[in-house]
Design an enzyme around this catalytic site. Structure first.
Site, PDB file in Angstrom:
ATOM      1  NE  ARG A 377      -3.380  -2.157   3.054  1.00 37.74           N
ATOM      2  CZ  ARG A 377      -4.446  -2.749   2.517  1.00 37.74           C
ATOM      3  NH1 ARG A 377      -5.027  -2.187   1.472  1.00 37.74           N
ATOM      4  NH2 ARG A 377      -4.927  -3.874   3.016  1.00 37.74           N
ATOM      5  CG  HIS A 437       1.154  -8.937   4.074  1.00 38.07           C
ATOM      6  ND1 HIS A 437       1.504  -9.020   5.414  1.00 38.07           N
ATOM      7  CD2 HIS A 437       0.256  -7.922   3.989  1.00 38.07           C
ATOM      8  CE1 HIS A 437       0.845  -8.113   6.102  1.00 38.07           C
ATOM      9  NE2 HIS A 437       0.089  -7.425   5.267  1.00 38.07           N
ATOM     10  NE  ARG A 566      -5.121  -3.053  15.314  1.00 43.67           N
ATOM     11  CZ  ARG A 566      -4.568  -3.387  14.155  1.00 43.67           C
ATOM     12  NH1 ARG A 566      -3.276  -3.249  13.975  1.00 43.67           N
ATOM     13  NH2 ARG A 566      -5.292  -3.882  13.163  1.00 43.67           N
TER      14      ARG A 566
END
Length: 688
Positions: A377, A437, A566
């Protein structure tokens, strides 16, 4: 609560409880007021993506006539859909109560969000002019009654469903229905002229409501009303098998098809008339078995992420100034410094500029021959991309592995791919059946007639925008064996049939699960014979049942395990005979915790790794991920220090328990907020 044999928390339910923690931030009065509104926007945006992806996946299982128990943690898919809907309705109600409370507190700060019925004469004049000049030209309005085919609603848009009761001399009440799409090119929150110390805002939806007369002047009606609706669609990419199409064409086609994916959620203003709701559901073929959720007056509340600051810095978090990395100057050659020792960048506490400095120097250095980097990204106006283009213009061989299937960034990555390719950069479009990734970069530099490699390995994307709010580690290194193996990963991208072996890196999909299993087994063996044994892990999500079971085994052997997760956590800590030696917390605060860190006691000689991979099935088995050992003793200690800082948090840490109630962790002693303490830690390091 959904569990499988009391061993696992269902991942979808765990995700919803993670989003509840985000919602808690919007209710926390220790959080600045406008930031609380923005957390409400994050909560809404998260929920949208959950329905597009996870809920849609479970729904597909139901529609295929399967129960899905093997992949859903023991829960039947149909029952799970019902439970998700129930939880979401409860959270929706809670979020509306929080929004009302925030509105009241904003008024105490002289910030008033007005509805269309509350405008003064001066404000009415402003609103009319704003509508005519800015809104009306962009408005899409559709009269529904006479259409043979109902329009396809976008899943990224919100609509006002308009109901008109026409005047009639016969006494028969004729109704007309219409849809108004809320324009996306206009700020959702319109700041009205200030009056004294008072700030006024009107939401775009209400501005349009005020101007309904201007929109429907051709109808003679005796009553008109407008209520908001919103549709969410299945966002799964369905790739076709047409061999004549390029990979980019297939992704582009799939992204386009996503716009008409099956509806998975329909949210409506609960005050809407029953006749209007029935009309819409019939026309849109929305069944009661779909997730139909009554909501408030406003949808697409993700827009609250962009709520205007109004110059009120006192209602926002203090801005931190990203710090330099101790010993690594931005003035001289960054490559020369990395040649001497490794350095760790921890954004947003450290400035992201080091990555840009590295790439810009490589682009200009006459001795640099090639640059290889993975892209997942990028920022909208990416300086990373600009640096790579600069490099190829300077005659460097630039290779970019770009992941076109980065969810919801597919279109942006397609556009970047076309731009980079046009500039002469060599592109690699992934590995068949795998997403790439990993976050890695290697440059090759000619020194004394030999090739010397430099690079960096990160836990996060090379994105200067998200680096301001995502916590991520990046290791800069010229370590010869690591750089050699990092180059092997790029070789794998081009020759996917060849599986390399690694002594240092931990690479998915071939070695991550097995390597971490061996590291856990080593702790188990040490614990059994009374040696020092512990495991400390920080990740985003933990859903792999095999890895959960492995930690249960370690717990039973006496290994002390601390987890900071998280988001989703399928492991149940603190259960006697299964996980009594495991503690787990989640930290949700100002920054999004995105680091992946793994620490193993190794009988007093800790092994420390950073990685791009969470312990999820997709990361372990269906993605190319890279984990890296930390050999520099100072950096190793720094990473363990930052873990301990997070572990001490007693303000923003929530406990994972069997109850899954997101209870705040309370410990004795002074209040301790880890993100603020981490910044202070690095500030203090600069003084040493």
């Amino acid at each position: 609560m959904v569990k499988h044999n009391n061993q696992y928390i269902n991942r979808e339910i765990s995700w919803l409880w993670f989003n509840e923690r985000v919602l808690q931030e919007s209710a926390d009065k220790n959080v600045p007021l406008i930031e609380r509104l923005r957390f409400l926007g994050i909560f809404s945006n998260n929920l949208d993506e959950f329905f597009k992806v996870r809920y849609a996946t479970v729904k597909r299982i139901v529609e295929a006539g399967k129960n899905g128990k093997s992949v859903l943690g023991g829960e039947k898919a149909k029952d799970l859909l019902e439970e998700i809907t129930k939880i979401c309705i409860d959270q929706q109600t809670k979020s509306l109560d929080i929004l009302k409370q925030i509105g009241e507190e904003l008024e105490e700060q002289n910030i008033f969000i007005l509805q269309e019925t509350e405008l003064t004469d001066n404000q009415k004049e402003f609103v009319k002019n704003y509508f005519l000049q800015r809104v009306s030209p962009q408005l899409m309005t559709i009269i529904l009654n006479d259409l043979t085919r109902f329009p396809t609603l976008k899943d990224t848009a919100a609509y006002l469903a308009v109901r008109m009761v026409l005047k009639s001399g016969s006494g028969k009440k004729e109704k007309r229905y219409a849809l108004i799409e809320i324009p996306k090119g206009i700020d959702r929150f319109i700041v009205l002229p200030k009056e004294g110390d008072r700030n006024y805002i009107i939401i775009l939806d209400d501005l349009i409501r005020y101007c309904l007369d201007s929109i429907f002047t051709m109808f003679e009606y005796e009553a008109i009303s407008a209520h908001m609706i919103k549709i969410t669609r299945d966002a799964e990419l369905d790739m076709d098998n047409d061999l004549s199409k390029s990979f980019i064409e297939k992704i582009s086609s799939s992204v386009e098809h996503r716009k008409v994916g099956d509806p998975v959620r329909f949210v409506y203003d609960k005050s809407i008339g029953k006749d209007t709701l029935l009309f819409l559901q019939e026309k849109m073929h929305i069944e009661d078995t779909d997730s139909v959720i009554p909501g408030g007056r406003y949808h697409n509340r993700r827009d609250y992420m962009g709520f205007p600051s109004l110059g009120r810095q006192d209602l926002l978090y203090d801005r931190i100034v990203p710090l330099p990395i101790k010993g690594l100057s931005m003035e001289g050659s960054i490559l020369e410094e990395i040649a001497k020792k490794d350095y760790l960048q921890y954004t947003p506490y450290h400035t992201f500029a080091y990555i840009l400095k590295f790439l810009r120097e490589a682009a200009l250095d006459p001795k640099v021959r090639s640059i290889k980097i993975t892209v997942y990204r990028l920022a909208n106006d990416s300086q990373v991309a600009a640096s790579l283009i600069n490099a190829v213009k300077n005659g460097k061989q630039v290779t970019v592995q770009i992941e076109l299937q980065a969810r919801f960034d597919e279109q942006a990555n397609i556009e970047y791919a076309e731009q980079l390719q046009a500039e002469g950069i060599k592109l690699i479009f992934g590995v068949p059946g795998l997403k790439v990734h990993s976050k890695i970069c290697v440059i090759e530099r000619e020194e004394d007639d030999e090739i010397k490699r430099y690079g960096f390995i990160s836990t996060g994307n090379f994105n200067e925008s998200t680096a301001r709010i995502y916590t991520d580690y990046t290791l800069f290194t010229a370590h010869v064996p690591i750089m050699k193996e990092l180059n092997k990963v790029f070789d794998f991208f081009e020759t996917t049939y060849k599986i390399n072996k690694y002594k240092h890196l931990i690479v998915s999909p071939h070695y991550t699960k097995s390597t971490f299993t061996k590291l856990i087994d080593n702790e188990i063996s040490n614990a059994i014979v009374g040696k020092e044994a512990y495991i400390k892990i920080k990740m985003n999500s933990f859903t792999s049942y095999k890895m959960v079971d492995k930690l249960y085994e370690a717990s039973r052997a006496g290994v002390k395990i601390q987890l900071i997760i998280r988001g989703i956590c399928c492991l149940v800590p603190g259960v006697k005979g299964m996980s009594e030696n495991i503690e787990a917390i989640s930290i949700v605060d100002k920054f999004l915790e995105h680091t992946r860190l793994f620490v193993f006691a190794n009988d007093g000689n800790p092994k420390v790794y950073i990685s791009s991979a969470d312990w999820m099935t997709r990361n372990l088995d269906y993605r190319v991920e890279v984990g890296c050992p930390i050999y520099d003793e100072d950096i190793k200690q720094e990473l363990m220090d930052t873990f301990e800082i997070c572990w001490k948090d007693n303000m923003k840490a929530r406990l994972f328990t069997e109850k899954q109630d997101n209870a705040y962790r309370k410990t004795k002693g002074p209040k301790y907020r880890s993100q603020f303490a981490t910044y202070d830690y690095y500030l203090e390091k600069l003084k040493q």
